[in-house]
Design a protein around this motif. Structure first.
Motif, PDB file in Angstrom:
ATOM      1  N   TRP A  53       8.228   6.142   2.995  1.00 14.86           N
ATOM      2  CA  TRP A  53       8.661   7.132   3.965  1.00 14.86           C
ATOM      3  C   TRP A  53       7.533   8.089   4.286  1.00 14.86           C
ATOM      4  N   VAL A  54       7.742   8.850   5.337  1.00 12.49           N
ATOM      5  CA  VAL A  54       6.760   9.848   5.730  1.00 12.49           C
ATOM      6  C   VAL A  54       7.508  11.062   6.277  1.00 12.49           C
ATOM      7  N   VAL A  55       6.987  12.237   5.944  1.00 10.72           N
ATOM      8  CA  VAL A  55       7.534  13.497   6.463  1.00 10.72           C
ATOM      9  C   VAL A  55       6.407  14.101   7.299  1.00 10.72           C
ATOM     10  N   PRO A  56       6.409  13.835   8.603  1.00 13.40           N
ATOM     11  CA  PRO A  56       5.200  14.107   9.393  1.00 13.40           C
ATOM     12  C   PRO A  56       5.069  15.521   9.939  1.00 13.40           C
ATOM     13  N   GLY A  57       6.005  16.436   9.583  1.00  8.48           N
ATOM     14  CA  GLY A  57       5.878  17.812  10.055  1.00  8.48           C
ATOM     15  C   GLY A  57       5.840  17.889  11.569  1.00  8.48           C
ATOM     16  N   ARG A  58       4.878  18.656  12.109  1.00  9.19           N
ATOM     17  CA  ARG A  58       4.833  18.862  13.553  1.00  9.19           C
ATOM     18  C   ARG A  58       4.442  17.584  14.319  1.00  9.19           C
ATOM     19  N   TYR A  59       4.036  16.543  13.571  1.00 10.49           N
ATOM     20  CA  TYR A  59       3.660  15.283  14.219  1.00 10.49           C
ATOM     21  C   TYR A  59       4.801  14.262  14.185  1.00 10.49           C
ATOM     22  N   TYR A  60       6.000  14.755  13.927  1.00 14.77           N
ATOM     23  CA  TYR A  60       7.141  13.850  13.771  1.00 14.77           C
ATOM     24  C   TYR A  60       7.295  12.880  14.935  1.00 14.77           C
ATOM     25  N   GLU A  61       7.337  13.419  16.151  1.00 18.16           N
ATOM     26  CA  GLU A  61       7.597  12.566  17.321  1.00 18.16           C
ATOM     27  C   GLU A  61       6.569  11.440  17.419  1.00 18.16           C
ATOM     28  N   THR A  62       5.318  11.811  17.238  1.00 21.97           N
ATOM     29  CA  THR A  62       4.240  10.823  17.365  1.00 21.97           C
ATOM     30  C   THR A  62       4.334   9.762  16.284  1.00 21.97           C
ATOM     31  N   VAL A  63       4.553  10.203  15.048  1.00 26.38           N
ATOM     32  CA  VAL A  63       4.601   9.249  13.939  1.00 26.38           C
ATOM     33  C   VAL A  63       5.790   8.300  14.092  1.00 26.38           C
ATOM     34  N   GLU A  64       6.932   8.845  14.453  1.00 29.04           N
ATOM     35  CA  GLU A  64       8.117   8.001  14.622  1.00 29.04           C
ATOM     36  C   GLU A  64       7.863   6.963  15.719  1.00 29.04           C
ATOM     37  N   TRP A  65       7.232   7.409  16.786  1.00 25.90           N
ATOM     38  CA  TRP A  65       6.950   6.508  17.905  1.00 25.90           C
ATOM     39  C   TRP A  65       5.919   5.448  17.519  1.00 25.90           C
ATOM     40  N   LEU A  66       4.914   5.854  16.747  1.00 24.18           N
ATOM     41  CA  LEU A  66       3.912   4.873  16.300  1.00 24.18           C
ATOM     42  C   LEU A  66       4.546   3.843  15.370  1.00 24.18           C
ATOM     43  N   LYS A  67       5.473   4.291  14.534  1.00 26.34           N
ATOM     44  CA  LYS A  67       6.209   3.342  13.687  1.00 26.34           C
ATOM     45  C   LYS A  67       6.927   2.329  14.585  1.00 26.34           C
ATOM     46  N   TYR A  68       7.602   2.842  15.581  1.00 22.07           N
ATOM     47  CA  TYR A  68       8.357   1.986  16.496  1.00 22.07           C
ATOM     48  C   TYR A  68       7.447   0.976  17.188  1.00 22.07           C
ATOM     49  N   THR A  69       6.276   1.417  17.637  1.00 28.41           N
ATOM     50  CA  THR A  69       5.391   0.519  18.373  1.00 28.41           C
ATOM     51  C   THR A  69       4.540  -0.362  17.445  1.00 28.41           C
ATOM     52  N   SER A  70       4.548  -0.097  16.144  1.00 28.62           N
ATOM     53  CA  SER A  70       3.724  -0.900  15.239  1.00 28.62           C
ATOM     54  C   SER A  70       4.510  -2.010  14.558  1.00 28.62           C
ATOM     55  N   SER A  71       5.727  -1.706  14.151  1.00 29.41           N
ATOM     56  CA  SER A  71       6.500  -2.732  13.453  1.00 29.41           C
ATOM     57  C   SER A  71       8.000  -2.593  13.722  1.00 29.41           C
ATOM     58  N   LEU A  72       8.320  -1.861  14.771  1.00 26.39           N
ATOM     59  CA  LEU A  72       9.653  -1.816  15.383  1.00 26.39           C
ATOM     60  C   LEU A  72      10.758  -1.226  14.520  1.00 26.39           C
ATOM     61  N   ALA A  73      10.969  -1.797  13.318  1.00 23.18           N
ATOM     62  CA  ALA A  73      12.134  -1.383  12.541  1.00 23.18           C
ATOM     63  C   ALA A  73      11.821  -1.487  11.054  1.00 23.18           C
ATOM     64  N   ALA A  74      12.753  -0.985  10.250  1.00 24.31           N
ATOM     65  CA  ALA A  74      12.598  -1.050   8.797  1.00 24.31           C
ATOM     66  C   ALA A  74      13.466  -2.187   8.265  1.00 24.31           C
ATOM     67  N   PRO A  75      13.147  -2.692   7.056  1.00 28.13           N
ATOM     68  CA  PRO A  75      13.953  -3.787   6.487  1.00 28.13           C
ATOM     69  C   PRO A  75      15.323  -3.275   6.066  1.00 28.13           C
ATOM     70  N   THR A  76      16.318  -3.569   6.863  1.00 30.10           N
ATOM     71  CA  THR A  76      17.647  -2.952   6.761  1.00 30.10           C
ATOM     72  C   THR A  76      18.255  -3.019   5.359  1.00 30.10           C
TER      73      THR A  76
END
Lengths: 478, 478
Positions: free
Chosen positions: A333-356
């Protein structure tokens, strides 16, 4: 005070010296229970009070300690006859990282060779992690989730797990809310997303030196420059050196392992963490904090994370369950502080989803209350293993050896006599069926040619014999 | 030739027209079996030969087909009264991609809303994917692997799975060896690694237009420019246009979905794939080929992959099990050709390892022989669903609508009357509890304001009613 004649006095000193010797040669290992007072009294045909006197003496020497209602145990923090390495003094200039070839040659091939005595890669002990319990949770969530367990789980990922992580943050000085957290495919992905969020290729990142090679490789793959900061083997990154570096370089981010640096085992004291965050806030530079070893502390209390002192959202906290629960599940996990939006979006564009299912299985494991008892057990095991290996290094390595005194995690950083080339040692040890990690891999600027990292996680009699063999090789190379 | 009088002739035409009408209004849906000859003969009190004549007429009209020893069925490829969209004609200049905000607003929120009739995101049908069977394999490998199932599985990942993938490559015209394959955390990660392996930020990538938004977002996150190439709704990317683009731009890579482009459903004919690879080889430009829908073909044979025509290792084949087996497992793969070393290393530095149990579970599922029977079943289902939705669009959407004729996958690309703004339609449909994907998301240059993508995977009576509602809204907006 127990009174006795000189014969008895001689006897208690003799008993103490005998046990001292057995500890010295490793017959009693750190964490071992020594014979009970009653048993020793019978064996040596002396009075209870004589044995007690011997044991008090051993306590005074710092070799054993009493556990109420249990007995006497060899201390895991035996007084060292080996000094610690000095604070590191790496090159003061940013350097393009280039460790790829070396890492490919060394660390990655070793992991594929099951017959090696594995003192190299920093894996947790496979027989300690609760794989079976977790797999039961996995099977259980697979049943209960039905079709939903088969679908994409988009960032930020499983809410139950984020809830569990948020609860635990209290112990490390934070009060995170679940919606500050993004689930990732492990701490490596967390760090990668953070670096991408705040750096462009060519940018400079200030790091502790030494630093484990996966972080260095990641920086190389992202085209980043490393600015290695002097780091104390017990207290972590030097704030004076960091301030100097910030004054003389354009730095885009700072990356530290505040609790139990890999390979140093250093812990930045909590008050120093506060100062670190204040310093970086002054310069408005984000801190990427790797806390993957944070739960594996040796003391009584969980050290804080630097994130706990973050007032402006500049700290990006990264972690995972790979060192504590299950590397195979790929859940971090990551707690990205003020960079939350960017980090969440980069996660989405890098590997789409987490192993459910994996996310939900870990959440169920944690919710079931098994995590804390497990961690308590495992901390003590690793503490004993690190103590055992430290003791063996003291016995078998040359006198000039220097050794870290980790306050958590399960790796040791060993400074060998200057004439010993760790890559040469690596090759010879591999021929002898022993994997170690040469110091070259822990710096972008070849700072540590005569250092090695040893993983104590799998400490055993076999590992002890391997350390003895290593000692012989080192003596020959020195 | 069956002979009959004019009364009987009238009767067989009447029967044919009646059934034609019932197909038209959707009472008999694509793939449905119509009454048997014997049953119809009894119902209408006519001779067997009259019914046969009626059915032959319906066959001639292209509405039904006979299946030996089974009966007569409504064709899934009903002749369309709607034309296909024209070949696309996007802006001929490279453009910095910028779809993030729109995608965040649209596609991602929808997936979190379980009560919507979901015609938007391109998820497979959760009740069709064999989640339970796979989960049984997961439990089984968890038991048999023991401690090893808990540890890191470094790139290239699970050998058994790479072996299974290599075997299947035969059907798509290749003969891959397991050591050409790297296991990833899904096709998104595969594509990401390939783009990073061959592009720097600012580089230009030639892509089919339209292209699904996750690929566009990924390019945006990597700072890449999109050069959108005209793409035919059935035959895929235009080679003439691509050659022109390569002559006039410095292009670092070309990215296509050769089998069943998302959203077009287009398939680049195998011979054209050969030419595509030859063209790119001439320019020494790597082709990133996304084959995630490749197994979901409607015909009798698996179309080839462009990789099959690759002589110089320039094609980087990406795929995953997310559209066929299980999105939640996060298991994909990449065959990076001459870029193998780089891609494997980037995988290592981005997310370290693959999800061990998931990889092994899929390998076990495939080795057990269940994959092919499952795929045969699922292909027919999606073919029927796509046919059913196409039919409904024809019935309920305005006459000026244009519609693709996919040869695989499960999405439709619909061109609405020019006056209809797909974002406005999106908003209204959402209020009515229906999720669609507006065309704006499929281009870096706003090419498709009056297009929508519809996912037919979950086709049902409820979905049909939703299409009817959409038709009414569109008519009002037109």
């Amino acid at each position: 005070m127990v009174c006795m004649g000189s014969a008895e006095a001689y006897k208690y000193e003799q008993i103490a010296d005998d046990i001292d010797h057995l500890i010295e040669v490793g017959a009693f290992k750190p964490g071992d229970q020594i014979p009970s007072v009653r048993e020793m009294s019978r064996q040596r045909d002396v009075s209870i009070s004589t044995v007690l006197q011997a044991y008090y003496l051993l306590e005074a020497r710092g070799l054993i300690l009493a556990r109420p209602r249990s007995g006497f145990y060899v201390r895991t923090d035996l007084p060292s006859s080996l000094p610690e390495p000095e604070i590191s003094s790496p090159t003061p200039d940013p350097t393009q990282v280039s460790v790829r070839e070396l890492v490919s040659m060394v660390a990655r091939t070793d992991t594929l060779e099951p017959d090696l005595v594995q003192l190299g890669v920093a894996h947790p002990n496979p027989s300690i992690v609760p794989t079976q319990d977790l797999n039961r949770c996995l099977a259980s969530v697979a049943r209960t989730m039905g079709d939903a367990g088969g679908m994409y789980d988009y960032p930020p990922g499983c809410e139950e797990l984020r809830m569990q992580i948020a609860r635990r943050s209290l112990a490390s000085g934070c009060s995170l809310s679940p919606n500050e957290i993004v689930i990732t495919s492990g701490c490596s992905e967390s760090l990668n997303l953070c670096l991408r969020a705040v750096c462009e290729p060519g940018d400079v990142v200030a790091i502790e030196s030494p630093l484990y090679f996966d972080a260095l490789q990641m920086m190389e793959a992202l085209g980043l420059q490393a600015l290695e900061i002097p780091t104390h083997p017990r207290d972590g990154i030097s704030l004076d050196a960091l301030r100097f570096a910030l004054d003389h370089n354009e730095v885009s981010a700072c990356l530290v392992i505040s609790n139990f640096n890999n390979p140093l085992g250093s812990r930045i004291p909590d008050n120093k963490k506060r100062k670190l965050v204040r310093l970086l806030t002054e310069y408005q530079i984000p801190l990427i904090e790797n806390d993957i070893f944070g739960e594996l502390y040796f003391g009584d209390t969980r050290p804080a994370v630097a994130k706990a002192y973050d007032r402006e959202g500049l700290v990006m906290l990264c972690s995972s369950f790979s060192k504590t629960l299950c590397p195979a599940y790929r859940v971090g996990w990551v707690v990205p502080g003020r960079y939350y939006e960017t980090v969440e979006w980069l996660k989405y564009t890098s590997s789409l989803a987490a192993p459910t299912l994996s996310e939900h299985a870990i959440a169920e494991f944690m919710a079931g209350g098994a995590y804390d008892p497990y961690l308590r057990r495992v901390r003590r095991i690793y503490e004993r293993h690190v103590a055992g290996m430290s003791h063996a290094v003291r016995r078998f390595f040359p006198e000039e050896t220097k050794l870290t005194r980790p306050s958590g995690g399960f790796v040791l950083w060993v400074e060998l006599p200057e004439s010993v080339d760790s890559l040469e040692l690596y090759k010879r040890s591999l021929e002898a069926g022993i994997a170690i990690t040469p110091g070259y891999l822990f710096s972008a600027t070849n700072q540590y040619p005569n250092f090695i990292r040893l993983n104590a996680a799998n400490w055993s009699d076999e590992a002890e014999r391997a350390v003895e063999r290593l000692g012989q090789m080192i003596t020959r190379l020195a």
